[in-house]
Write a protein that holds these residues in place. Sequence first.
Motif, PDB file in Angstrom:
ATOM      1  N   SER A 437       0.962  -0.784  -0.180  1.00  0.00           N
ATOM      2  CA  SER A 437      -0.315   0.459   0.052  1.00  0.00           C
ATOM      3  C   SER A 437       0.941   1.435  -0.368  1.00  0.00           C
ATOM      4  O   SER A 437       1.948   1.342   0.367  1.00  0.00           O
ATOM      5  N   SER A 438      -0.407   2.334  -0.185  1.00  0.00           N
ATOM      6  CA  SER A 438       0.818   3.671  -0.408  1.00  0.00           C
ATOM      7  C   SER A 438       1.751   3.533   1.273  1.00  0.00           C
ATOM      8  O   SER A 438       2.730   4.528   1.384  1.00  0.00           O
ATOM      9  N   ILE A 439       1.469   3.563   2.127  1.00  0.00           N
ATOM     10  CA  ILE A 439       2.321   3.514   3.749  1.00  0.00           C
ATOM     11  C   ILE A 439       2.885   2.246   4.163  1.00  0.00           C
ATOM     12  O   ILE A 439       3.521   2.037   5.551  1.00  0.00           O
ATOM     13  N   HIS A 440       2.808   1.079   3.233  1.00  0.00           N
ATOM     14  CA  HIS A 440       3.251  -0.373   3.377  1.00  0.00           C
ATOM     15  C   HIS A 440       4.401  -0.593   2.219  1.00  0.00           C
ATOM     16  O   HIS A 440       3.573  -1.357   1.512  1.00  0.00           O
ATOM     17  N   ASP A 441       5.267  -0.047   2.263  1.00  0.00           N
ATOM     18  CA  ASP A 441       5.991  -0.466   0.967  1.00  0.00           C
ATOM     19  C   ASP A 441       7.918  -0.215   0.875  1.00  0.00           C
ATOM     20  O   ASP A 441       7.587   1.417   1.658  1.00  0.00           O
ATOM     21  N   CYS A 442       8.393  -0.914   0.251  1.00  0.00           N
ATOM     22  CA  CYS A 442      10.475  -0.448   0.561  1.00  0.00           C
ATOM     23  C   CYS A 442      10.603  -0.110  -0.802  1.00  0.00           C
ATOM     24  O   CYS A 442       9.868  -0.689  -1.864  1.00  0.00           O
ATOM     25  N   PRO A 443      11.152   1.499  -0.395  1.00  0.00           N
ATOM     26  CA  PRO A 443      11.143   2.411  -0.899  1.00  0.00           C
ATOM     27  C   PRO A 443      12.729   1.659  -1.947  1.00  0.00           C
ATOM     28  O   PRO A 443      12.735   1.855  -2.852  1.00  0.00           O
ATOM     29  N   GLN A 444      13.364   0.718  -1.422  1.00  0.00           N
ATOM     30  CA  GLN A 444      14.705   0.021  -1.731  1.00  0.00           C
ATOM     31  C   GLN A 444      14.281  -1.482  -2.598  1.00  0.00           C
ATOM     32  O   GLN A 444      15.383  -1.499  -2.939  1.00  0.00           O
ATOM     33  N   ILE A 445      13.413  -1.657  -1.914  1.00  0.00           N
ATOM     34  CA  ILE A 445      13.275  -3.415  -2.506  1.00  0.00           C
ATOM     35  C   ILE A 445      12.074  -3.535  -3.265  1.00  0.00           C
ATOM     36  O   ILE A 445      10.823  -3.375  -2.948  1.00  0.00           O
ATOM     37  N   SER A 446      12.146  -4.024  -4.270  1.00  0.00           N
ATOM     38  CA  SER A 446      10.819  -4.378  -5.620  1.00  0.00           C
ATOM     39  C   SER A 446      10.802  -5.523  -5.740  1.00  0.00           C
ATOM     40  O   SER A 446      11.440  -6.202  -6.098  1.00  0.00           O
ATOM     41  N   ILE A 447       9.304  -6.242  -4.797  1.00  0.00           N
ATOM     42  CA  ILE A 447       9.765  -7.825  -4.642  1.00  0.00           C
ATOM     43  C   ILE A 447       7.971  -8.166  -5.882  1.00  0.00           C
ATOM     44  O   ILE A 447       7.027  -7.655  -5.673  1.00  0.00           O
ATOM     45  N   TYR A 448       8.219  -8.670  -7.452  1.00  0.00           N
ATOM     46  CA  TYR A 448       7.179  -9.521  -8.037  1.00  0.00           C
ATOM     47  C   TYR A 448       6.930 -10.086  -8.630  1.00  0.00           C
ATOM     48  O   TYR A 448       7.723 -11.560  -9.060  1.00  0.00           O
ATOM     49  N   THR A 449       5.830 -11.044  -8.342  1.00  0.00           N
ATOM     50  CA  THR A 449       5.576 -12.500  -8.327  1.00  0.00           C
ATOM     51  C   THR A 449       4.996 -12.676 -10.199  1.00  0.00           C
ATOM     52  O   THR A 449       4.124 -11.602 -10.004  1.00  0.00           O
ATOM     53  N   ILE A 450       6.091 -13.449 -10.707  1.00  0.00           N
ATOM     54  CA  ILE A 450       5.346 -13.802 -12.289  1.00  0.00           C
ATOM     55  C   ILE A 450       4.629 -14.298 -12.430  1.00  0.00           C
ATOM     56  O   ILE A 450       5.218 -15.960 -12.238  1.00  0.00           O
ATOM     57  N   GLU A 451       3.732 -14.937 -13.271  1.00  0.00           N
ATOM     58  CA  GLU A 451       2.289 -16.129 -13.219  1.00  0.00           C
ATOM     59  C   GLU A 451       2.263 -16.339 -14.640  1.00  0.00           C
ATOM     60  O   GLU A 451       1.757 -15.815 -15.470  1.00  0.00           O
ATOM     61  N   GLY A 452       2.669 -17.290 -15.228  1.00  0.00           N
ATOM     62  CA  GLY A 452       1.934 -17.472 -16.509  1.00  0.00           C
ATOM     63  C   GLY A 452       3.227 -17.657 -17.251  1.00  0.00           C
ATOM     64  O   GLY A 452       4.288 -17.375 -16.841  1.00  0.00           O
ATOM     65  N   PRO A 453       3.503 -18.434 -18.531  1.00  0.00           N
ATOM     66  CA  PRO A 453       4.177 -18.207 -19.381  1.00  0.00           C
ATOM     67  C   PRO A 453       4.676 -17.249 -19.507  1.00  0.00           C
ATOM     68  O   PRO A 453       3.681 -16.082 -20.685  1.00  0.00           O
ATOM     69  N   LEU A 454       6.332 -16.702 -19.824  1.00  0.00           N
ATOM     70  CA  LEU A 454       6.580 -15.415 -20.474  1.00  0.00           C
ATOM     71  C   LEU A 454       6.960 -15.782 -22.373  1.00  0.00           C
ATOM     72  O   LEU A 454       7.684 -16.613 -22.600  1.00  0.00           O
ATOM     73  N   PHE A 455       6.306 -15.912 -23.203  1.00  0.00           N
ATOM     74  CA  PHE A 455       6.449 -16.345 -24.615  1.00  0.00           C
ATOM     75  C   PHE A 455       5.769 -14.610 -25.355  1.00  0.00           C
ATOM     76  O   PHE A 455       5.637 -13.385 -24.485  1.00  0.00           O
ATOM     77  N   PHE A 456       5.957 -14.303 -26.417  1.00  0.00           N
ATOM     78  CA  PHE A 456       6.307 -13.646 -27.227  1.00  0.00           C
ATOM     79  C   PHE A 456       4.872 -12.809 -27.354  1.00  0.00           C
ATOM     80  O   PHE A 456       4.790 -11.116 -27.565  1.00  0.00           O
ATOM     81  N   GLY A 457       3.830 -13.077 -27.088  1.00  0.00           N
ATOM     82  CA  GLY A 457       2.257 -12.681 -26.631  1.00  0.00           C
ATOM     83  C   GLY A 457       2.067 -11.726 -25.771  1.00  0.00           C
ATOM     84  O   GLY A 457       1.708 -10.824 -25.186  1.00  0.00           O
ATOM     85  N   ALA A 458       3.127 -12.336 -24.725  1.00  0.00           N
ATOM     86  CA  ALA A 458       2.484 -11.983 -23.632  1.00  0.00           C
ATOM     87  C   ALA A 458       4.261 -10.961 -22.599  1.00  0.00           C
ATOM     88  O   ALA A 458       4.180 -10.278 -22.040  1.00  0.00           O
TER      89      ALA A 458
END
Length: 579
Positions: A437-458
């Motif tokens: 949230s805007s008051i609960h986030d790390c300014p120095q570490i960004s964590i992203y979860t990626i789900e699904g195939p990384l192919f030309f369409g996406a």
Amino acid sequence: MKRKFKFSGRYAGYSLQGLQKDLLAGLIVAVITIPLGMAFAIASGVKPEYGIYTSIIGGILIALLGGSKFQIGGPTGAFVPILFGVVMVYGYENLLIAGFLAGIILLLMGIFKFGSLIKFIPKPVTIGFTSGIAVIIFVSQIANFLGLKNVENHETFFSNLKEIIIHIPTINLYSVLTAIICLITILLTPKFAPKIPGPIIGLLLSTVVASLFFPNQVATIGSTFGEIPNTLPNFRIPEITFERIQQMIVPAFIIAVLGSIESLLSAVVADGMTTSKHNSNRELMGQGIANIITPLFGGIPATGAIARTATNIKNGAVSPFSGIFSGLIVLIILMLFAPYASNIPLASMAPILMVVAWNMSERHVFYLLLKTRSSDSLVLVVTFLLTVFVNLTVAVEVGLLLAGLLLIKRMSESVVTVKGLPNPKHKNEKIDANMVSSIHDCPQISIYTIEGPLFFGAAQTFEQTILNAINFKPKVLLLRMGKVPFMDTTGEAYLTSIVKNFSKNGIVLISGINPQPKKLMTNTGLATLIGEDQFFEHTGDAINSALQYLNRDTCLGCKHFAFRECTALSKGTHVIEEK
């Protein structure tokens, strides 16, 4: 010492009792095959005897060489539109060449083990063209049912429909009566005598009625196509030239695809009715050899016939001998009774094909797919309409292309890239998107979860999501890729772009990556660019590593408290081992 001969493989445990069962099943199937063979040939625009030749030669070879114990081969309704189109445009001689080439394609498909690939053809495409074929067959028989005169055959559905409408005034009531007698008999026979083939009874009864009560009043096979010979034609190789091969290769490919689909569907049906298991690649090779040899005797393309195969099993068949017997019995009947077949009215043939068309229309499945109102419904309708109003070749091509594009679109929409943080209420502090949230986030570490195939369409959407979200330039970018099952070179290229862009000012870490994406990244050098020590099996280990890259001056007084270490870091009391 005498050795006792033993059957093996598909004939293991074969006995005299099995031979009797196969002979009976073959006899019943042969009786059904004769009217259907002639009807499919007529509907395809060729002489009726060519359908019988196909049933004999193709049927025997498919049973002998195919991959299903119970498969009955011969001409089928699925081929009617494509064969009719070939005959109308190129003529019968070129149809033989198309069938020969289709046989070679099928043989190669079996040799290179393409049997399992047929299952990847989407159901909306097969249902769409099957239903379209049913409509074409049904409408094509209206003229014979009504006994219309001077009706010319055309390649397109609209033109043939127009011919019927124009010639409605020439309706022959004797033909209508003959057709109705045959149709009623076909519909009632299964109820009162289920073991007797309805088409043959309808054909015989209507022919006898027409011959006795109104002779010479309806068109017959003999009056339209000439007398059916009681022998097989001589072996003859068609004149095959490079120009003809170029002309016929596309129709041949469509014939091969349709033949493979129908034969393997028929084999699957046979498996479901018995305890057997067919060999799909051997089935394609058997179909290929049959279609290479059958045109050399004047026959049209053959494939596995679902209804006749099911009839074969229901009547007790136990081995491929039933299909071989069926072909031999058809040959005997041809030699003994061919001249009598010339007296069969065309009006008697029409109801047989109309019932076949009705049964193959897949109307219930068509309606269910239509009711979903999904992308499958679109593929179904487009394939159906193109089959009916353009041609089968275009329908299959466009149907497969549209299905592929819609699949890519759905897959691209299924790729999700979500920012998250550890949830202290979950076991092992599971990463949770709801924690950010805007008051609960790390300014120095960004964590992203990626789900699904990384192919030309996406891949492009994935890149934009990441780059747009990290404009504030965090120190560490942690990508959780445990739910990325597959990545192609386009996906790898966009990931490389992210890594190069981010690495100018920060560090990229990867956790939980699967073998295929990791192998691709290693082969392209991306893994080296990121650094082999920046890959982690577990997200917790990756977070511990990320904390080592923090600017602790930035952490002083921070109130976001994204990680459990943040309280101490905010006060400046937490000690982090320098990396």
